[in-house]
Each structure stands twice: as structure tokens, then as C-alpha cells.
Motif scaffolding. Sequence first.
Motif, PDB file in Angstrom:
ATOM      1  N   UNK A  14      31.508  69.214-130.051  1.00  0.00           N
ATOM      2  CA  UNK A  14      31.524  70.176-131.381  1.00  0.00           C
ATOM      3  C   UNK A  14      32.159  71.462-130.787  1.00  0.00           C
ATOM      4  N   UNK A  15      31.790  71.984-129.651  1.00  0.00           N
ATOM      5  CA  UNK A  15      32.443  73.243-129.409  1.00  0.00           C
ATOM      6  C   UNK A  15      33.106  73.182-127.971  1.00  0.00           C
ATOM      7  N   UNK A  16      34.182  72.227-127.836  1.00  0.00           N
ATOM      8  CA  UNK A  16      34.610  72.148-126.500  1.00  0.00           C
ATOM      9  C   UNK A  16      35.212  73.569-125.851  1.00  0.00           C
ATOM     10  N   UNK A  17      35.867  74.657-126.618  1.00  0.00           N
ATOM     11  CA  UNK A  17      36.249  75.911-126.191  1.00  0.00           C
ATOM     12  C   UNK A  17      35.198  76.553-125.579  1.00  0.00           C
ATOM     13  N   UNK A  18      34.007  76.808-126.135  1.00  0.00           N
ATOM     14  CA  UNK A  18      32.907  77.565-125.914  1.00  0.00           C
ATOM     15  C   UNK A  18      32.354  76.956-124.646  1.00  0.00           C
ATOM     16  N   UNK A  19      32.205  75.508-124.713  1.00  0.00           N
ATOM     17  CA  UNK A  19      31.799  74.707-123.492  1.00  0.00           C
ATOM     18  C   UNK A  19      32.427  74.868-122.314  1.00  0.00           C
ATOM     19  N   UNK A  20      33.853  74.864-122.446  1.00  0.00           N
ATOM     20  CA  UNK A  20      34.381  75.293-121.321  1.00  0.00           C
ATOM     21  C   UNK A  20      34.212  76.423-120.502  1.00  0.00           C
TER      22      UNK A  20
ATOM     23  N   UNK B 258      26.312  75.281-125.632  1.00  0.00           N
ATOM     24  CA  UNK B 258      27.239  74.019-125.255  1.00  0.00           C
ATOM     25  C   UNK B 258      27.107  72.786-125.685  1.00  0.00           C
ATOM     26  N   UNK B 259      28.283  72.322-125.963  1.00  0.00           N
ATOM     27  CA  UNK B 259      28.461  71.032-126.825  1.00  0.00           C
ATOM     28  C   UNK B 259      29.949  70.573-126.829  1.00  0.00           C
TER      29      UNK B 259
ATOM     30  N   UNK C  62      29.383  82.601-111.726  1.00  0.00           N
ATOM     31  CA  UNK C  62      28.021  83.595-111.569  1.00  0.00           C
ATOM     32  C   UNK C  62      26.959  82.703-110.598  1.00  0.00           C
ATOM     33  N   UNK C  63      27.095  81.294-110.805  1.00  0.00           N
ATOM     34  CA  UNK C  63      26.117  80.613-110.085  1.00  0.00           C
ATOM     35  C   UNK C  63      24.824  80.448-111.111  1.00  0.00           C
ATOM     36  N   UNK C  64      24.970  80.733-112.267  1.00  0.00           N
ATOM     37  CA  UNK C  64      23.943  80.464-113.338  1.00  0.00           C
ATOM     38  C   UNK C  64      23.992  79.280-113.814  1.00  0.00           C
ATOM     39  N   UNK C  65      22.773  78.742-114.618  1.00  0.00           N
ATOM     40  CA  UNK C  65      22.913  77.428-115.071  1.00  0.00           C
ATOM     41  C   UNK C  65      23.309  77.722-116.456  1.00  0.00           C
ATOM     42  N   UNK C  66      24.236  76.614-117.120  1.00  0.00           N
ATOM     43  CA  UNK C  66      24.288  76.755-118.717  1.00  0.00           C
ATOM     44  C   UNK C  66      23.296  77.017-119.369  1.00  0.00           C
TER      45      UNK C  66
END
Length: 327
Positions: A232-238, A228-229, A247-251
Motif C-alpha cells: 500500500x505504501x512502498x515509498x514510505x516503507x522504503x 509500513x506496508x 539509526x538502528x531503531x526497529x520499524x
Amino acid sequence: MSRPRVLSGIQPTGAGKHLGNYLGAVRYWAAMQDESECFYFIADLHALTVSPDPAELRERTRRLIAELLAMGVDPERSSLFAQSHLPEHTELAWVLSCLTGFGEASRMTQFKDKGGGNVGLFNYPILQAADILLYQANAVPVGEDQRQHLELTRDLAQRFNNRYGETFTVPDPYVQKSADRIKDLQDPTAKMSTSRGGPGTLWVIEDDQATTKKIKSAVTDTGRDVVYGVAEKPGISNLLTILSVATGKAVPELEGAYAGKGYGDFKTDVAEAVVELFAPVRRRFDELVADPAYLDQVLAEGATRAREVAVATMATVRERVGLLAPA
């Protein structure tokens, strides 16, 4: 002790509600039913500002009712109705428009942001104020883009109360910010939106295969790390945010689970999680939309409950401003 009264409206425009709407608004509508007296309406009069096809507007209104019911709005616990079924909305809007300065209305950003338009779009915030004040709402769920309109509503309520005596409840905002976190899949610097649509928007009601294709085609970056970033990585972060809410799981937990794995597996899992999230909603929607008579019944019963409040409010307003009571 009486429960606080909450009011919110939603327009029957576009292809329906997207993931951001669901997470940031409608899911909270369902949750608020446990603690509040809820009035939820389909803003079909507001939809007229874009001159929709008449048959399409009727179809979208019913489909939106089906979507809201499928997402958890309970007609036994909430008043769910069409704005146009209660003429008190437009009557109060006229009274409030006579208390609104032209310059004050001109400062509303929606009209300017859309490059002008018809008088209905110009008057949109005043009708919205009438929608809220008519039901003496204590709180109004709003996104940041609607804060200015709610401030106008508060100003008009206080202005009327100061001039004619205590009549309206001055509503407070119930700000939903979670929707802002969900970004467009093709442009992760922009919020997922109904108006943008296209391959970057995940509709609650659409084919599972379409959902999967959009997620697997989502913009990422040239790296391989699922971390997550936003800068630097808006697509992956989204996509991590979407997987987290699905899923209810934390990032951070998800980042650990995908350490050393590529984007392919990650996107497949995101797609499966979103499809699973929407599966019960989509099944229930298909059942509801196949029974338009039931949807019309829900609207009729909701309007009956809403009318009790609206009629009482307008009787007081008419008396306060000096209109003769009808025989």
C-alpha cells in the motif's frame, strides 16, 4: 584452527557505491575481517566489458579503493588488490574455459539480460569462477543475481577435481539479502542500483545537500500516515527501512514515533540520519583520495599477499593439466 577464507570482488564502474551496496555488501566485508581470512579485489578486468575510458577507469579504481578503506576494509587484516595485477586470473580463466561447454556458458543470464555484447561479457562468468577458485575460497558473499555464476563456479571446481584430482576448494555462497530491502527513491518497487542511478540512488560518496534533496524528493503517496506496508505504501516503507538501518531503531518503534506527524518532518529526519551515517565515511574518503600514492601502496601490498596463494594454485593447476613447468 585456520580461519575460513572469503573472497569477493567489486567493479570500479559507475559513480561508486550506493546505500544498498554499503548495507548489503561492504559493511559485511568489514565485519567478516574479524572471523575470516579475506581477499577483496577490484574487478578492473571485468570492467573492460563496457569499454570504459582508460583515464576514467584508473581514477575510479583509486576512488573505489578509497571508498572501501573509508567503509572499514582494513588493509592490515585483508588482502585488497586489483584483479589485473595478477595474471593468474586470466590464465586460470583460460583453463576453465576449456572445461566449459558452449551451451553451458550460453545459459548464463547476464549476457542475455544485457542483450548480448562482446566476447568478454560472454566469458565473464568463467573469469569470475577463476577469480574465486584461484584463492581456494570457502565462501563467497553473493547477491541473488550472482547465484547462477557461483553455481557455475562450483560445477567447474568439481569437474576439474573429478578429472585431474582434488585441486580446488568448492566454495559455498554467503548470501547477502539486506541490500534487496533498499529500494529506489523514485521507484520504490525497484531495487536501488548502480546502473539505474539518478535521483533515486543515494551514493555513499556525494554532497550532503544532494543526499538531503534526494530524500526530500522521494516518492511517497497521497496519505499522511507514516506506517509500513510495502503493497500500500512502498515509498514510505522504503524510507522507514532506510531510517531503521541508519539509526538502528526497529520499524515499529519508528512508526510509533511518527504517529500523527506528517511526511515533511519524517523525510527531514531520514535525510539527517543518512547524512550522519555517511559522515565519517565521507570525511575519511576525502583524506584517502587526496593521497593516491598511499592507495597504490595498499594495492601493491595486497597483491603481494594475494600472489602467494595465486601462484601456488596455478603451479598445481599447470602440473595437473600437463603443462611443462617453466625453466
